[in-house]
Design a protein around this motif. Structure first.
Motif, mmCIF file in Angstrom:
data_model
loop_
_atom_site.group_PDB
_atom_site.id
_atom_site.type_symbol
_atom_site.label_atom_id
_atom_site.label_comp_id
_atom_site.label_asym_id
_atom_site.label_seq_id
_atom_site.Cartn_x
_atom_site.Cartn_y
_atom_site.Cartn_z
ATOM 1 N N PRO A 80 -4.454 -36.077 3.719
ATOM 2 C CA PRO A 80 -5.713 -35.373 3.448
ATOM 3 C C PRO A 80 -6.987 -36.110 3.907
ATOM 4 O O PRO A 80 -7.826 -35.516 4.579
ATOM 5 N N VAL A 81 -7.119 -37.388 3.541
ATOM 6 C CA VAL A 81 -8.354 -38.091 3.936
ATOM 7 C C VAL A 81 -8.356 -38.377 5.441
ATOM 8 O O VAL A 81 -9.394 -38.272 6.100
ATOM 9 N N ALA A 126 -22.362 -31.625 -2.047
ATOM 10 C CA ALA A 126 -21.457 -31.087 -3.068
ATOM 11 C C ALA A 126 -20.771 -29.826 -2.556
ATOM 12 O O ALA A 126 -19.580 -29.596 -2.816
ATOM 13 N N PRO A 144 -5.003 -33.504 -8.656
ATOM 14 C CA PRO A 144 -6.367 -33.901 -8.312
ATOM 15 C C PRO A 144 -6.524 -34.459 -6.900
ATOM 16 O O PRO A 144 -7.637 -34.780 -6.508
ATOM 17 N N GLY A 145 -5.424 -34.550 -6.128
ATOM 18 C CA GLY A 145 -5.519 -35.122 -4.782
ATOM 19 C C GLY A 145 -6.511 -34.401 -3.893
ATOM 20 O O GLY A 145 -7.279 -35.028 -3.150
ATOM 21 N N ALA A 147 -9.220 -32.588 -4.704
ATOM 22 C CA ALA A 147 -10.612 -32.860 -5.096
ATOM 23 C C ALA A 147 -11.021 -34.286 -4.721
ATOM 24 O O ALA A 147 -12.123 -34.520 -4.219
ATOM 25 N N LEU A 148 -10.105 -35.234 -4.939
ATOM 26 C CA LEU A 148 -10.425 -36.640 -4.643
ATOM 27 C C LEU A 148 -10.548 -36.881 -3.143
ATOM 28 O O LEU A 148 -11.447 -37.599 -2.692
ATOM 29 N N ALA A 149 -9.645 -36.297 -2.369
ATOM 30 C CA ALA A 149 -9.702 -36.468 -0.910
ATOM 31 C C ALA A 149 -11.004 -35.885 -0.369
ATOM 32 O O ALA A 149 -11.647 -36.470 0.509
ATOM 33 N N GLU A 151 -13.879 -35.542 -1.986
ATOM 34 C CA GLU A 151 -14.981 -36.447 -2.361
ATOM 35 C C GLU A 151 -14.970 -37.692 -1.481
ATOM 36 O O GLU A 151 -16.019 -38.174 -1.045
ATOM 37 N N ALA A 152 -13.778 -38.222 -1.221
ATOM 38 C CA ALA A 152 -13.667 -39.417 -0.385
ATOM 39 C C ALA A 152 -14.147 -39.117 1.034
ATOM 40 O O ALA A 152 -14.868 -39.910 1.644
ATOM 41 N N ALA A 155 -17.865 -38.950 1.075
ATOM 42 C CA ALA A 155 -18.402 -40.310 0.938
ATOM 43 C C ALA A 155 -18.336 -41.052 2.275
ATOM 44 O O ALA A 155 -19.279 -41.737 2.677
ATOM 45 N N ILE A 156 -17.228 -40.899 2.987
ATOM 46 C CA ILE A 156 -17.091 -41.534 4.311
ATOM 47 C C ILE A 156 -18.188 -41.028 5.242
ATOM 48 O O ILE A 156 -18.868 -41.799 5.930
ATOM 49 N N LEU A 184 -12.937 -47.891 3.215
ATOM 50 C CA LEU A 184 -12.617 -47.185 1.959
ATOM 51 C C LEU A 184 -11.187 -47.524 1.523
ATOM 52 O O LEU A 184 -10.938 -47.819 0.353
ATOM 53 N N ASN A 185 -10.271 -47.499 2.470
ATOM 54 C CA ASN A 185 -8.895 -47.916 2.152
ATOM 55 C C ASN A 185 -8.857 -49.292 1.518
ATOM 56 O O ASN A 185 -8.153 -49.518 0.548
ATOM 57 N N THR A 188 -10.466 -49.374 -2.136
ATOM 58 C CA THR A 188 -9.662 -48.729 -3.184
ATOM 59 C C THR A 188 -8.431 -49.574 -3.484
ATOM 60 O O THR A 188 -7.757 -49.347 -4.474
ATOM 61 N N VAL B 81 -13.267 -51.098 -6.656
ATOM 62 C CA VAL B 81 -12.926 -49.809 -7.284
ATOM 63 C C VAL B 81 -12.131 -50.039 -8.571
ATOM 64 O O VAL B 81 -12.328 -49.340 -9.570
ATOM 65 N N LEU B 148 -19.218 -47.431 -0.607
ATOM 66 C CA LEU B 148 -17.990 -46.624 -0.661
ATOM 67 C C LEU B 148 -17.280 -46.759 -1.996
ATOM 68 O O LEU B 148 -16.787 -45.770 -2.557
ATOM 69 N N GLU B 151 -19.149 -44.718 -4.563
ATOM 70 C CA GLU B 151 -18.868 -43.279 -4.410
ATOM 71 C C GLU B 151 -17.460 -42.958 -4.905
ATOM 72 O O GLU B 151 -17.239 -41.940 -5.569
ATOM 73 N N VAL B 159 -13.696 -36.328 -11.306
ATOM 74 C CA VAL B 159 -12.433 -35.584 -11.267
ATOM 75 C C VAL B 159 -11.651 -35.797 -12.567
ATOM 76 O O VAL B 159 -11.114 -34.845 -13.144
ATOM 77 N N VAL B 183 -4.138 -41.759 -7.803
ATOM 78 C CA VAL B 183 -4.048 -40.652 -6.848
ATOM 79 C C VAL B 183 -5.033 -40.864 -5.693
ATOM 80 O O VAL B 183 -4.711 -40.604 -4.533
ATOM 81 N N ASN B 185 -5.919 -43.691 -4.435
ATOM 82 C CA ASN B 185 -5.204 -44.634 -3.549
ATOM 83 C C ASN B 185 -4.234 -43.912 -2.642
ATOM 84 O O ASN B 185 -4.154 -44.201 -1.449
ATOM 85 N N VAL B 187 -4.112 -40.686 -1.716
ATOM 86 C CA VAL B 187 -4.675 -39.760 -0.702
ATOM 87 C C VAL B 187 -5.426 -40.485 0.404
ATOM 88 O O VAL B 187 -5.499 -39.994 1.527
#
Lengths: 190, 190
Positions: A80-81, A126, A144-145, A147-149, A151-152, A155-156, A184-185, A188, B81, B148, B151, B159, B183, B185, B187
């Motif tokens: 996803p991301v 948003a 929630p994947g 929604a989180l992806a 948002e991520a 953010a990127i 970001l990877n 996190t 994070v 990042l 965010e 979420v 999660v 992490n 995605v």
């Protein structure tokens, strides 16, 4: 200029951003923008509903391209991301070229100086996140994947875009997006 | 009630949220909120500047606790994070207890139904991200990692909070936050 008014939208945008930057958003009138662009007020209103739309008129198209690009990349098997990042890189290469950089920086400075515009920018982000999350869900990414992806991904984009317009300017936005996704990877701690 | 007015703030908050939920935010008056709480308007204004502040009055405290907790967790050697996640879990355990859940759900429903309140909520989240990013920078996390991570932390909170208030209700928010961070992490595909 005659009735063809070549690149009227681009000329109006450039004139508006220059005036917003030098005289302030509130003090600038549509008449002044049109005059600076060598066009009429009527032409302005054919392209933009108001002064604010000069700053946000492209956000619907951006969101649409981002959703389409993400869905294509998902279909190619990306996560996803990764899929959002790939779509952002493609849009960056096509839309946010080197020549757009000064305009993008002027735009950001105007937005930063004006609470109402900052709010509008938050709403735009948003909305992008919400559209992306919806597209991910429709294409098999569960919450929630999703929604989180989304948002991520936003953010990127936000962080990379800020680096692009404030940085030295020799690096294409797509490179910065890829690097930002990598950072970001690492934060996190995945 | 006497002049001590035990737990006036909490009673006003509960009364306000119940009225916002049943009659709508716009239609509710401060006089009605005070009456329902068995208190005076004067007492209302001793605790809240206006009707809107009932919904957002706690956000300054939340942001402050979140920044403090994140800085402590960083000092213990957690990644950016992870540190925000640890701070969120601590706040969740202390503040967002099971009894708060119905109130939090009412609050979210009022906000969702009102564009101005949704904007205010976006501003609150952006302010949290900005405060977190500043704290991370001050404590040795360089950009773009700081921006990042901030965010990402806010995305986890947003979420997880949504899942907590809409979910079955038996799980503590802190558990949901930890799971949501996991999660994220997965995605980002780190």
């Amino acid at each position: 200029m005659g009735r063809w008014e070549p690149n009227a939208r681009g000329r109006l945008e450039k004139a508006a951003l220059e005036l917003y930057a030098t005289r302030g958003f509130d003090a600038t009138t549509v008449a002044e923008i049109a005059a600076r662009a060598g066009l009429t007020e009527r032409t302005f209103f054919r392209h933009f509903a108001d002064k604010r739309e000069v700053l946000f008129g492209g956000s619907g198209t951006l969101e649409e391209h981002l959703v389409k690009g993400t869905v294509s990349a998902l279909a190619e098997g990306l996560g996803p991301v990764e899929a959002i990042t790939a779509a952002l890189c493609q849009i960056a290469g096509e839309t946010f070229t080197g020549e757009r950089r000064a305009l993008a920086r002027d735009r950001q400075a105007v937005i930063a100086s004006h609470p109402d515009l900052r709010e509008r920018e938050l709403i735009k982000m948003a909305s992008m996140a919400s559209a992306l999350a919806g597209a991910l869900r429709e294409h098999g990414v569960s919450d929630p994947g999703a929604a989180l992806a989304a948002e991520a991904g936003v953010a990127i984009f936000k962080v990379a875009f800020g680096r692009w317009i404030t940085g030295p300017g020799s690096r294409p936005l797509a490179d910065i997006i890829r690097e930002t996704a990598g950072v970001l990877n690492s934060v996190t701690g995945g």
